[in-house]
Scaffold this active site. Structure first.
Site, PDB file in Angstrom:
ATOM      1  N   TYR A  98      60.297 -74.365  81.842  1.00 14.77           N
ATOM      2  CA  TYR A  98      59.138 -73.561  82.238  1.00 14.77           C
ATOM      3  C   TYR A  98      58.154 -73.423  81.087  1.00 14.77           C
ATOM      4  O   TYR A  98      56.946 -73.621  81.252  1.00 14.77           O
ATOM      5  CB  TYR A  98      59.617 -72.187  82.701  1.00 14.77           C
ATOM      6  CG  TYR A  98      58.529 -71.300  83.255  1.00 14.77           C
ATOM      7  CD1 TYR A  98      57.988 -71.546  84.517  1.00 14.77           C
ATOM      8  CD2 TYR A  98      58.057 -70.203  82.540  1.00 14.77           C
ATOM      9  CE1 TYR A  98      56.999 -70.719  85.039  1.00 14.77           C
ATOM     10  CE2 TYR A  98      57.080 -69.381  83.057  1.00 14.77           C
ATOM     11  CZ  TYR A  98      56.549 -69.639  84.307  1.00 14.77           C
ATOM     12  OH  TYR A  98      55.568 -68.834  84.811  1.00 14.77           O
TER      13      TYR A  98
ATOM     14  N   LYS B 109      54.303 -74.882  81.001  1.00 11.16           N
ATOM     15  CA  LYS B 109      53.199 -73.925  80.948  1.00 11.16           C
ATOM     16  C   LYS B 109      52.359 -74.105  79.684  1.00 11.16           C
ATOM     17  O   LYS B 109      51.147 -73.886  79.703  1.00 11.16           O
ATOM     18  CB  LYS B 109      53.724 -72.491  81.064  1.00 11.16           C
ATOM     19  CG  LYS B 109      54.228 -72.148  82.459  1.00 11.16           C
ATOM     20  CD  LYS B 109      53.141 -72.337  83.518  1.00 11.16           C
ATOM     21  CE  LYS B 109      53.578 -71.907  84.906  1.00 11.16           C
ATOM     22  NZ  LYS B 109      52.496 -72.050  85.910  1.00 11.16           N
TER      23      LYS B 109
ATOM     24  N   ASP C  82      53.045 -80.794 100.028  1.00 12.47           N
ATOM     25  CA  ASP C  82      53.901 -80.945  98.862  1.00 12.47           C
ATOM     26  C   ASP C  82      53.004 -81.438  97.731  1.00 12.47           C
ATOM     27  O   ASP C  82      52.600 -82.599  97.707  1.00 12.47           O
ATOM     28  CB  ASP C  82      55.010 -81.962  99.152  1.00 12.47           C
ATOM     29  CG  ASP C  82      55.904 -82.218  97.950  1.00 12.47           C
ATOM     30  OD1 ASP C  82      55.670 -81.637  96.873  1.00 12.47           O
ATOM     31  OD2 ASP C  82      56.854 -83.032  98.082  1.00 12.47           O
TER      32      ASP C  82
ATOM     33  N   ASN D  74      47.793 -72.623  91.446  1.00 15.62           N
ATOM     34  CA  ASN D  74      48.741 -71.527  91.268  1.00 15.62           C
ATOM     35  C   ASN D  74      50.205 -71.919  91.426  1.00 15.62           C
ATOM     36  O   ASN D  74      51.072 -71.289  90.835  1.00 15.62           O
ATOM     37  CB  ASN D  74      48.385 -70.421  92.279  1.00 15.62           C
ATOM     38  CG  ASN D  74      49.474 -69.396  92.442  1.00 15.62           C
ATOM     39  OD1 ASN D  74      49.746 -68.609  91.540  1.00 15.62           O
ATOM     40  ND2 ASN D  74      50.115 -69.392  93.603  1.00 15.62           N
TER      41      ASN D  74
END
Length: 241
Positions: free
Chosen positions: A144, A148, A51, A78
């Site tokens: 998101y 990012k 995790d 990733n």
């Protein structure tokens, strides 16, 4: 090489490509069964269920990889989640924290562990999986998009701070690779557009993105590849909005 989010999508594709090219690969992710499927019993694969939102678990992950292979020269940072379809006014504190925990804190923990190891081992390369949303967000994707955008700052900071130690950092920004995340976005059934309509968007084979990761990973140490953007031809990215 260590790959996070190796159990599916781009992570699985990169893992299998690098194993086929003769690399040793440490596979990290929450779901052991999916990691084992990605590894496919390859002798150069080490599966370490992790995790990444747990900083101590990340430290154990890197120790396991180093114990098995001696060193970790490349991290493919990733792992990530798309999170809820929500505007800033709709986003709950809990869902915000969930996305930040993986996309931001998890990326930070993994990059930090890699950086410390590479300082001692004489250098290396960190490859962050950003997104075209690091530049141009989709509608109703604030969690998101913000995380990012933060990954871009992480990439630039690592590249700068890593110079004295031979550590370089790259970012690959992918638009519409045919992964499970595209189902979450709705690209294959009708993704929300800026005018409120929904549109089926073109996608491309994940192997093409994996080839870019391999290219970056195998670049000579004196070469730094700061950023690569790869999208499906014709997708609504250039001029989005």
């Amino acid at each position: 090489m260590l790959v996070t989010g190796a159990g599916s999508g781009i992570g699985r594709s990169v893992t299998r490509r690098m194993l086929a090219a003769g690399w040793n690969v440490v596979l990290a992710g929450r779901r052991e069964a999916q990691l084992e499927q990605s590894a496919d019993k390859h002798p150069n694969a080490l599966v370490v269920p992790t995790d990444i939102t747990d900083s101590m678990a990340v430290e154990r992950l890197f120790l396991a990889g180093i114990e098995r292979f001696g060193t970790i020269d490349v991290l493919f940072n990733n792992a990530g989640i798309f999170g809820p379809a929500a505007t800033i006014g709709e986003l709950s504190a809990q869902r915000w924290q969930e996305v930040c925990a993986v996309n931001l804190s998890g990326a930070m923990f993994c990059a930090g562990a890699a950086f410390r190891h590479m300082q001692e081992s004489g250098g290396g390369r960190i490859i962050n999986n950003g997104s075209i949303s690091a530049h141009v967000p989709r509608p109703a994707s604030v969690a998101y998009a913000v995380t990012k955008h933060a990954v871009t700052g992480l990439t630039k900071s690592i590249e700068l701070d890593g110079r004295p130690y031979g550590i370089s950092c790259s970012q690959i920004d992918i638009g519409n690779a045919a992964s499970e995340m595209m189902h979450d976005v709705g690209a294959t059934s009708g993704a929300l557009q800026t005018d409120g309509s929904r549109k089926v968007e073109p996608t491309f084979d994940m192997e093409q993105a994996s080839a870019i990761v391999e290219f970056i990973a195998t670049a000579p140490a004196e070469v730094s590849i700061n950023n690569v953007t790869i999208t499906a031809a014709g997708m609504p990215y250039i001029g989005r909005g």
